[in-house]
Design a protein around this motif. Sequence first.
Motif, PDB file in Angstrom:
ATOM      1  N   HIS A 107       0.825  -1.211   0.000  1.00 39.18           N
ATOM      2  CA  HIS A 107       0.000   0.000   0.000  1.00 39.18           C
ATOM      3  C   HIS A 107       0.858   1.259   0.000  1.00 39.18           C
ATOM      4  CE1 HIS A 107      -3.631   2.283   0.363  1.00 39.18           C
ATOM      5  NE2 HIS A 107      -3.287   2.805   1.531  1.00 39.18           N
ATOM      6  N   ALA A 108       2.068   1.170   0.544  1.00 39.25           N
ATOM      7  CA  ALA A 108       2.953   2.331   0.572  1.00 39.25           C
ATOM      8  C   ALA A 108       3.299   2.797  -0.843  1.00 39.25           C
ATOM      9  CB  ALA A 108       4.233   2.001   1.342  1.00 39.25           C
ATOM     10  N   VAL A 109       3.487   1.821  -1.758  1.00 37.55           N
ATOM     11  CA  VAL A 109       3.778   2.170  -3.156  1.00 37.55           C
ATOM     12  C   VAL A 109       2.561   2.832  -3.792  1.00 37.55           C
ATOM     13  CG1 VAL A 109       4.450   1.269  -5.422  1.00 37.55           C
ATOM     14  CG2 VAL A 109       5.425   0.278  -3.335  1.00 37.55           C
ATOM     15  N   THR A 110       1.383   2.288  -3.518  1.00 32.33           N
ATOM     16  CA  THR A 110       0.146   2.878  -4.038  1.00 32.33           C
ATOM     17  C   THR A 110      -0.010   4.316  -3.565  1.00 32.33           C
ATOM     18  OG1 THR A 110      -0.934   0.715  -4.051  1.00 32.33           O
ATOM     19  CG2 THR A 110      -2.366   2.638  -4.144  1.00 32.33           C
ATOM     20  N   LEU A 111       0.197   4.544  -2.276  1.00 29.32           N
ATOM     21  CA  LEU A 111       0.055   5.890  -1.718  1.00 29.32           C
ATOM     22  C   LEU A 111       1.051   6.862  -2.345  1.00 29.32           C
ATOM     23  CD1 LEU A 111      -0.539   5.206   2.094  1.00 29.32           C
ATOM     24  CD2 LEU A 111      -2.206   5.977   0.395  1.00 29.32           C
ATOM     25  N   MET A 112       2.268   6.406  -2.570  1.00 25.24           N
ATOM     26  CA  MET A 112       3.283   7.269  -3.180  1.00 25.24           C
ATOM     27  C   MET A 112       2.869   7.651  -4.597  1.00 25.24           C
ATOM     28  SD  MET A 112       6.134   8.777  -2.571  1.00 25.24           S
ATOM     29  CE  MET A 112       7.505   9.564  -3.419  1.00 25.24           C
ATOM     30  N   MET A 113       2.407   6.671  -5.365  1.00 21.08           N
ATOM     31  CA  MET A 113       1.996   6.951  -6.738  1.00 21.08           C
ATOM     32  C   MET A 113       0.782   7.879  -6.774  1.00 21.08           C
ATOM     33  SD  MET A 113       2.589   3.227  -8.532  1.00 21.08           S
ATOM     34  CE  MET A 113       2.046   3.782 -10.147  1.00 21.08           C
ATOM     35  N   GLU A 114      -0.186   7.625  -5.901  1.00 22.00           N
ATOM     36  CA  GLU A 114      -1.350   8.503  -5.835  1.00 22.00           C
ATOM     37  C   GLU A 114      -0.944   9.909  -5.395  1.00 22.00           C
ATOM     38  OE1 GLU A 114      -5.041   5.408  -5.016  1.00 22.00           O
ATOM     39  OE2 GLU A 114      -4.166   6.489  -3.305  1.00 22.00           O
ATOM     40  N   GLY A 115       0.046   9.990  -4.510  1.00 23.16           N
ATOM     41  CA  GLY A 115       0.530  11.292  -4.071  1.00 23.16           C
ATOM     42  C   GLY A 115       1.151  12.087  -5.208  1.00 23.16           C
ATOM     43  N   ILE A 116       1.905  11.400  -6.073  1.00 24.61           N
ATOM     44  CA  ILE A 116       2.498  12.071  -7.239  1.00 24.61           C
ATOM     45  C   ILE A 116       1.392  12.566  -8.171  1.00 24.61           C
ATOM     46  CG2 ILE A 116       3.945  11.757  -9.292  1.00 24.61           C
ATOM     47  CD1 ILE A 116       5.557   9.696  -7.641  1.00 24.61           C
ATOM     48  N   LEU A 117       0.392  11.722  -8.393  1.00 24.91           N
ATOM     49  CA  LEU A 117      -0.732  12.120  -9.244  1.00 24.91           C
ATOM     50  C   LEU A 117      -1.441  13.334  -8.660  1.00 24.91           C
ATOM     51  CD1 LEU A 117      -2.553  11.413 -11.714  1.00 24.91           C
ATOM     52  CD2 LEU A 117      -3.954  10.079 -10.131  1.00 24.91           C
ATOM     53  N   ASP A 118      -1.700  13.310  -7.362  1.00 24.61           N
ATOM     54  CA  ASP A 118      -2.405  14.417  -6.724  1.00 24.61           C
ATOM     55  C   ASP A 118      -1.575  15.701  -6.741  1.00 24.61           C
ATOM     56  OD1 ASP A 118      -4.533  12.731  -6.248  1.00 24.61           O
ATOM     57  OD2 ASP A 118      -3.942  12.276  -4.186  1.00 24.61           O
ATOM     58  N   SER A 119      -0.250  15.563  -6.644  1.00 18.00           N
ATOM     59  CA  SER A 119       0.628  16.734  -6.725  1.00 18.00           C
ATOM     60  C   SER A 119       0.532  17.389  -8.096  1.00 18.00           C
ATOM     61  CB  SER A 119       2.083  16.339  -6.450  1.00 18.00           C
ATOM     62  OG  SER A 119       2.249  15.921  -5.117  1.00 18.00           O
ATOM     63  N   GLU A 120       0.476  16.547  -9.131  1.00 22.14           N
ATOM     64  CA  GLU A 120       0.325  17.084 -10.489  1.00 22.14           C
ATOM     65  C   GLU A 120      -1.039  17.745 -10.657  1.00 22.14           C
ATOM     66  OE1 GLU A 120       2.647  17.286 -12.800  1.00 22.14           O
ATOM     67  OE2 GLU A 120       4.080  16.303 -11.470  1.00 22.14           O
ATOM     68  N   ALA A 121      -2.073  17.126 -10.081  1.00 19.05           N
ATOM     69  CA  ALA A 121      -3.428  17.690 -10.180  1.00 19.05           C
ATOM     70  C   ALA A 121      -3.523  19.025  -9.465  1.00 19.05           C
ATOM     71  CB  ALA A 121      -4.443  16.704  -9.598  1.00 19.05           C
ATOM     72  N   ALA A 122      -2.738  19.188  -8.395  1.00 16.79           N
ATOM     73  CA  ALA A 122      -2.769  20.439  -7.619  1.00 16.79           C
ATOM     74  C   ALA A 122      -2.243  21.624  -8.428  1.00 16.79           C
ATOM     75  CB  ALA A 122      -1.951  20.277  -6.342  1.00 16.79           C
ATOM     76  N   ASN A 123      -1.506  21.324  -9.497  1.00 18.22           N
ATOM     77  CA  ASN A 123      -0.983  22.391 -10.356  1.00 18.22           C
ATOM     78  C   ASN A 123      -2.045  22.956 -11.285  1.00 18.22           C
ATOM     79  OD1 ASN A 123       1.625  22.122  -9.294  1.00 18.22           O
ATOM     80  ND2 ASN A 123       2.137  20.495 -10.750  1.00 18.22           N
ATOM     81  N   GLY A 124      -3.207  22.348 -11.273  1.00 18.83           N
ATOM     82  CA  GLY A 124      -4.300  22.800 -12.135  1.00 18.83           C
ATOM     83  C   GLY A 124      -4.879  21.634 -12.912  1.00 18.83           C
ATOM     84  N   LEU A 125      -6.179  21.434 -12.771  1.00 13.22           N
ATOM     85  CA  LEU A 125      -6.818  20.283 -13.411  1.00 13.22           C
ATOM     86  C   LEU A 125      -8.109  20.735 -14.078  1.00 13.22           C
ATOM     87  CD1 LEU A 125      -6.712  17.165 -13.813  1.00 13.22           C
ATOM     88  CD2 LEU A 125      -8.129  16.985 -11.761  1.00 13.22           C
ATOM     89  N   SER A 126      -8.063  20.840 -15.395  1.00 15.06           N
ATOM     90  CA  SER A 126      -9.255  21.214 -16.145  1.00 15.06           C
ATOM     91  C   SER A 126     -10.169  20.005 -16.294  1.00 15.06           C
ATOM     92  CB  SER A 126      -8.875  21.740 -17.528  1.00 15.06           C
ATOM     93  OG  SER A 126      -8.285  20.692 -18.300  1.00 15.06           O
ATOM     94  N   THR A 127     -11.405  20.258 -16.646  1.00 15.75           N
ATOM     95  CA  THR A 127     -12.348  19.159 -16.882  1.00 15.75           C
ATOM     96  C   THR A 127     -11.852  18.256 -18.012  1.00 15.75           C
ATOM     97  OG1 THR A 127     -14.221  20.500 -16.153  1.00 15.75           O
ATOM     98  CG2 THR A 127     -14.719  18.588 -17.525  1.00 15.75           C
ATOM     99  N   ALA A 128     -11.307  18.875 -19.061  1.00 14.55           N
ATOM    100  CA  ALA A 128     -10.818  18.097 -20.208  1.00 14.55           C
ATOM    101  C   ALA A 128      -9.674  17.173 -19.791  1.00 14.55           C
ATOM    102  CB  ALA A 128     -10.368  19.039 -21.321  1.00 14.55           C
ATOM    103  N   LYS A 129      -8.746  17.695 -18.967  1.00 19.51           N
ATOM    104  CA  LYS A 129      -7.621  16.854 -18.559  1.00 19.51           C
ATOM    105  C   LYS A 129      -8.085  15.764 -17.601  1.00 19.51           C
ATOM    106  CE  LYS A 129      -3.368  18.265 -18.128  1.00 19.51           C
ATOM    107  NZ  LYS A 129      -2.055  18.809 -17.665  1.00 19.51           N
ATOM    108  N   ALA A 130      -9.054  16.074 -16.738  1.00 21.17           N
ATOM    109  CA  ALA A 130      -9.593  15.059 -15.837  1.00 21.17           C
ATOM    110  C   ALA A 130     -10.219  13.922 -16.625  1.00 21.17           C
ATOM    111  CB  ALA A 130     -10.621  15.677 -14.897  1.00 21.17           C
ATOM    112  N   GLN A 131     -10.905  14.261 -17.712  1.00 22.95           N
ATOM    113  CA  GLN A 131     -11.528  13.241 -18.545  1.00 22.95           C
ATOM    114  C   GLN A 131     -10.469  12.400 -19.254  1.00 22.95           C
ATOM    115  OE1 GLN A 131     -14.272  15.373 -21.039  1.00 22.95           O
ATOM    116  NE2 GLN A 131     -15.619  15.894 -19.340  1.00 22.95           N
ATOM    117  N   ARG A 132      -9.379  13.041 -19.696  1.00 20.77           N
ATOM    118  CA  ARG A 132      -8.299  12.289 -20.336  1.00 20.77           C
ATOM    119  C   ARG A 132      -7.623  11.358 -19.326  1.00 20.77           C
ATOM    120  NH1 ARG A 132      -4.138  15.860 -23.344  1.00 20.77           N
ATOM    121  NH2 ARG A 132      -3.490  13.807 -24.119  1.00 20.77           N
ATOM    122  N   ALA A 133      -7.434  11.831 -18.100  1.00 20.15           N
ATOM    123  CA  ALA A 133      -6.870  10.977 -17.053  1.00 20.15           C
ATOM    124  C   ALA A 133      -7.789   9.787 -16.804  1.00 20.15           C
ATOM    125  CB  ALA A 133      -6.678  11.776 -15.765  1.00 20.15           C
ATOM    126  N   GLY A 134      -9.081  10.048 -16.811  1.00 20.29           N
ATOM    127  CA  GLY A 134     -10.061   8.971 -16.629  1.00 20.29           C
ATOM    128  C   GLY A 134     -10.000   7.958 -17.753  1.00 20.29           C
TER     129      GLY A 134
END
Length: 272
Positions: free
Chosen positions: A183-210
């Motif tokens: 789970h520690a690896v999962t949390l680290m990866m999710e943390g990196i993703l969330d850090s990138e999202a904190a820089n700005g996440l448009s609806t279009a980019k959220a849909q592409r991530a999805g």
Amino acid sequence: MARRLLCWIALLSCVPTVSGSLGRSLFIANEKLANVSLHGQFMQELAQGTLDPVAFDYYLKQDDLYLSKYARAFALLAASSTDDEEFVWLTNQSATFLFEHDRDLYRDEATFELKASPVTFAYTNLLLQAAWAGDRLLAIAAALPCQVLYEYVFSKAIQVYGPPKDNNPYKKFMMEYANPENHAVTLMMEGILDSEAANGLSTAKAQRAGYYYATALRYEAEFFAQGLRANTILRDLRDLNDRAESRSMAHSRMSTKSRKGRRLARSPARAA
């Protein structure tokens, strides 16, 4: 179908939603896809110890090929990192994934092209396409499902199918991936993703991530399922190799006859 798609887009239009985490929101939006792997025949038979060894061996060999590309996707993420600690972690994790099943296994591109299945090709193309595109958020969104799914599926399998019995030949394999320490690896990866999202996440980019997240989970289900077709796949490959070898031998015989004919035609006539 259209209604489900609209609901999915509506959910992604307001991410992050779960404790501020894009990673958790993406998983919740796609948990049904994760359950396709959990409740699939491959995982059921693996948990019960009844999986055909040929199926498991085929799956494992494809996973080795997959991991050789997955590790490179991590290396690309590491190279684009501006944080030293993150860079070190991603680099080390890349090497860990590369030798996940065998510390002495080295694969080259020729081996991959020769032995990778269509599912393995398609899945790794998705990962590397996202990684090479240069958008770190999309790259980690494509890579995250593999880590999340294995932690989820193997820990849940023990709850759904019961702990693997001592005579289950796959017990060690299952328990390795069900280890809570993953789970520690999962949390680290999710943390990196969330850090990138904190820089700005448009609806279009959220849909592409999805899109990347959901597509990766679909490939995961197909990846497990292909093991069940191993006997058929290997038989077809043997047939293709046999036919290719027969054509090669026939061509070789024809070439030999042709060369003999040309030599005879060039030979001078001898006096009786």
